[in-house]
Design a protein around this motif. Structure first.
Motif, PDB file in Angstrom:
ATOM      1  N   THR A  36      13.925  -2.691  -6.902  1.00  0.00           N
ATOM      2  CA  THR A  36      14.230  -3.029  -5.509  1.00  0.00           C
ATOM      3  C   THR A  36      13.920  -1.843  -4.602  1.00  0.00           C
ATOM      4  O   THR A  36      13.644  -0.729  -5.069  1.00  0.00           O
ATOM      5  N   ASN A  37      13.970  -2.108  -3.310  1.00  0.00           N
ATOM      6  CA  ASN A  37      13.775  -1.029  -2.333  1.00  0.00           C
ATOM      7  C   ASN A  37      14.812   0.083  -2.517  1.00  0.00           C
ATOM      8  O   ASN A  37      14.511   1.273  -2.349  1.00  0.00           O
ATOM      9  N   ALA A  38      16.047  -0.331  -2.851  1.00  0.00           N
ATOM     10  CA  ALA A  38      17.109   0.662  -3.051  1.00  0.00           C
ATOM     11  C   ALA A  38      16.809   1.541  -4.263  1.00  0.00           C
ATOM     12  O   ALA A  38      17.119   2.751  -4.263  1.00  0.00           O
TER      13      ALA A  38
ATOM     14  N   LYS B  56       0.838  -1.212   0.000  1.00  0.00           N
ATOM     15  CA  LYS B  56       0.000   0.000   0.000  1.00  0.00           C
ATOM     16  C   LYS B  56       0.870   1.259   0.000  1.00  0.00           C
ATOM     17  O   LYS B  56       0.542   2.261  -0.672  1.00  0.00           O
ATOM     18  N   ALA B  57       1.994   1.217   0.712  1.00  0.00           N
ATOM     19  CA  ALA B  57       2.904   2.358   0.717  1.00  0.00           C
ATOM     20  C   ALA B  57       3.472   2.594  -0.682  1.00  0.00           C
ATOM     21  O   ALA B  57       3.551   3.748  -1.154  1.00  0.00           O
ATOM     22  N   LEU B  58       3.845   1.523  -1.374  1.00  0.00           N
ATOM     23  CA  LEU B  58       4.343   1.658  -2.747  1.00  0.00           C
ATOM     24  C   LEU B  58       3.241   2.175  -3.659  1.00  0.00           C
ATOM     25  O   LEU B  58       3.497   2.994  -4.565  1.00  0.00           O
ATOM     26  N   GLN B  59       2.016   1.694  -3.447  1.00  0.00           N
ATOM     27  CA  GLN B  59       0.885   2.146  -4.254  1.00  0.00           C
ATOM     28  C   GLN B  59       0.662   3.652  -4.102  1.00  0.00           C
ATOM     29  O   GLN B  59       0.502   4.382  -5.088  1.00  0.00           O
ATOM     30  N   ASP B  60       0.684   4.125  -2.854  1.00  0.00           N
ATOM     31  CA  ASP B  60       0.472   5.553  -2.589  1.00  0.00           C
ATOM     32  C   ASP B  60       1.625   6.395  -3.137  1.00  0.00           C
ATOM     33  O   ASP B  60       1.402   7.492  -3.685  1.00  0.00           O
ATOM     34  N   LEU B  61       2.856   5.908  -2.970  1.00  0.00           N
ATOM     35  CA  LEU B  61       4.013   6.646  -3.494  1.00  0.00           C
ATOM     36  C   LEU B  61       3.941   6.761  -5.014  1.00  0.00           C
ATOM     37  O   LEU B  61       4.312   7.795  -5.591  1.00  0.00           O
ATOM     38  N   SER B  62       3.453   5.712  -5.668  1.00  0.00           N
ATOM     39  CA  SER B  62       3.326   5.744  -7.118  1.00  0.00           C
ATOM     40  C   SER B  62       2.232   6.711  -7.564  1.00  0.00           C
ATOM     41  O   SER B  62       2.408   7.462  -8.538  1.00  0.00           O
ATOM     42  N   LEU B  63       1.079   6.684  -6.842  1.00  0.00           N
ATOM     43  CA  LEU B  63      -0.019   7.593  -7.184  1.00  0.00           C
ATOM     44  C   LEU B  63       0.369   9.050  -6.978  1.00  0.00           C
ATOM     45  O   LEU B  63      -0.094   9.949  -7.711  1.00  0.00           O
ATOM     46  N   LYS B  64       1.225   9.308  -6.000  1.00  0.00           N
ATOM     47  CA  LYS B  64       1.694  10.669  -5.722  1.00  0.00           C
ATOM     48  C   LYS B  64       2.842  11.082  -6.648  1.00  0.00           C
ATOM     49  O   LYS B  64       3.359  12.207  -6.545  1.00  0.00           O
ATOM     50  N   LYS B  65       3.231  10.161  -7.544  1.00  0.00           N
ATOM     51  CA  LYS B  65       4.330  10.418  -8.484  1.00  0.00           C
ATOM     52  C   LYS B  65       5.657  10.639  -7.774  1.00  0.00           C
ATOM     53  O   LYS B  65       6.573  11.288  -8.317  1.00  0.00           O
TER      54      LYS B  65
ATOM     55  N   TYR C 129      14.244   4.023  -3.130  1.00  0.00           N
ATOM     56  CA  TYR C 129      14.879   4.958  -2.185  1.00  0.00           C
ATOM     57  C   TYR C 129      15.625   6.062  -2.937  1.00  0.00           C
ATOM     58  O   TYR C 129      15.560   7.239  -2.576  1.00  0.00           O
ATOM     59  N   ARG C 130      16.319   5.689  -4.012  1.00  0.00           N
ATOM     60  CA  ARG C 130      17.068   6.682  -4.799  1.00  0.00           C
ATOM     61  C   ARG C 130      16.122   7.617  -5.562  1.00  0.00           C
ATOM     62  O   ARG C 130      16.488   8.772  -5.850  1.00  0.00           O
ATOM     63  N   GLU C 131      14.920   7.154  -5.891  1.00  0.00           N
ATOM     64  CA  GLU C 131      13.985   7.981  -6.653  1.00  0.00           C
ATOM     65  C   GLU C 131      13.298   9.035  -5.785  1.00  0.00           C
ATOM     66  O   GLU C 131      12.810  10.055  -6.303  1.00  0.00           O
ATOM     67  N   ILE C 132      13.214   8.806  -4.478  1.00  0.00           N
ATOM     68  CA  ILE C 132      12.505   9.721  -3.581  1.00  0.00           C
ATOM     69  C   ILE C 132      13.361  10.965  -3.344  1.00  0.00           C
ATOM     70  O   ILE C 132      14.500  10.868  -2.867  1.00  0.00           O
ATOM     71  N   ALA C 133      12.795  12.113  -3.651  1.00  0.00           N
ATOM     72  CA  ALA C 133      13.534  13.369  -3.493  1.00  0.00           C
ATOM     73  C   ALA C 133      13.363  13.973  -2.105  1.00  0.00           C
ATOM     74  O   ALA C 133      14.312  14.560  -1.552  1.00  0.00           O
ATOM     75  N   ASP C 134      12.164  13.856  -1.542  1.00  0.00           N
ATOM     76  CA  ASP C 134      11.902  14.440  -0.237  1.00  0.00           C
ATOM     77  C   ASP C 134      12.686  13.692   0.848  1.00  0.00           C
ATOM     78  O   ASP C 134      12.605  12.461   0.957  1.00  0.00           O
TER      79      ASP C 134
END
Length: 245
Positions: A188-190, A170-179, A193-198
């Motif tokens: 992978t998780n890594a 669900k966390a991945l789903q929400d992160l994807s919907l929020k772009k 992690y590298r894609e998240i800017a905040d």
């Protein structure tokens, strides 16, 4: 010539004197004849009745070849035969011995499991179908899955480990919907992690990723308190995503 004849005569005399005692001894040998009487002994007809008892039972193996269980069973079977006249067939006795071995092995496994596992050994062997996610779950298209309903169902069944799995999806789903991430099931998780800017979301995502790997792939069982403690990290991530963008 005379001296040679005398020599031959003396030689013949010496030869005769040498062999004559041997001939005399051979002629004097005699053979003794045994004239003692031989008595014939006959076995009585009641021989089988005369030699009875455990010491004459050659069907039973005793000594080092028998273990404690075999000796105990033989003692019981002999007691039944003496008291009630019940004779146990050797094949049946072997079957009973094997059954007792199986029962003893099962009891030993149960006791060892009870000691090592530290919980109800029966539940340890019980098949837990709810530990594995339903077959219709596909991580390739999590955007089409009602993960909230699955989380609620897992919590109702007290399958907290499975609930954590659904919460991570669900966390991945929400992160994807929020772009915030570009979801793909092979990443992978890594990668995420590298894609998240905040910075705050990155930090909180790293925490829930650690919990997910430890609980799901490490097959770590959760009770309710442990689940609620892990849920706090997911709630913090969700709260931050609600105010993102």
């Amino acid at each position: 010539m005379v001296s040679k004849k005398i020599y031959y005569i003396i030689s013949i005399i010496l030869f005769v004197q040498t062999v004559s005692p041997v001939w005399a001894q051979q002629d004097s040998l005699t053979v003794a004849i045994d004239s003692s009487q031989i008595s014939v002994i006959n076995f009585t007809d009641d021989l089988s009745k005369k030699y009875v008892g455990d010491e004459f039972d050659y069907n039973t193996v005793e000594g080092e070849a028998e273990n404690f269980l075999s000796r105990a069973l033989n003692w019981i079977f002999n007691g039944l035969q003496r008291l009630f006249g019940i004779t146990i067939n050797p094949q049946l006795a072997k079957v009973l011995e094997n059954i007792i071995y199986i029962v003893l092995i099962a009891i030993t496994i149960y006791v060892v499991t009870r000691v090592l596992v530290g919980k109800d050994a029966v539940s340890f062997f019980r098949k837990k179908n709810t530990l594995v996610a339903p077959m219709h779950i596909s991580e390739e298209h999590i955007e089409k899955i009602d993960l909230d309903a699955l989380i609620t169902g897992a919590i109702t069944e007290k399958n907290y480990r499975l609930a954590i799995r659904y919460m991570y999806l669900k966390a991945l789903q929400d992160l994807s919907l929020k772009k915030i991430i570009d979801y793909h099931f092979e990443k992978t998780n890594a990668d995420y992690y590298r894609e998240i800017a905040d910075i705050t979301i990155k930090k909180r995502f790293n925490r829930v990723s650690y919990l997910y790997d430890y609980i799901w792939y490490g097959k770590f069982e959760l009770d309710k308190n442990a689940y609620l403690h892990a849920k706090e990290s997911f709630d913090k991530l969700n709260d931050k995503m609600k105010h993102f963008g």
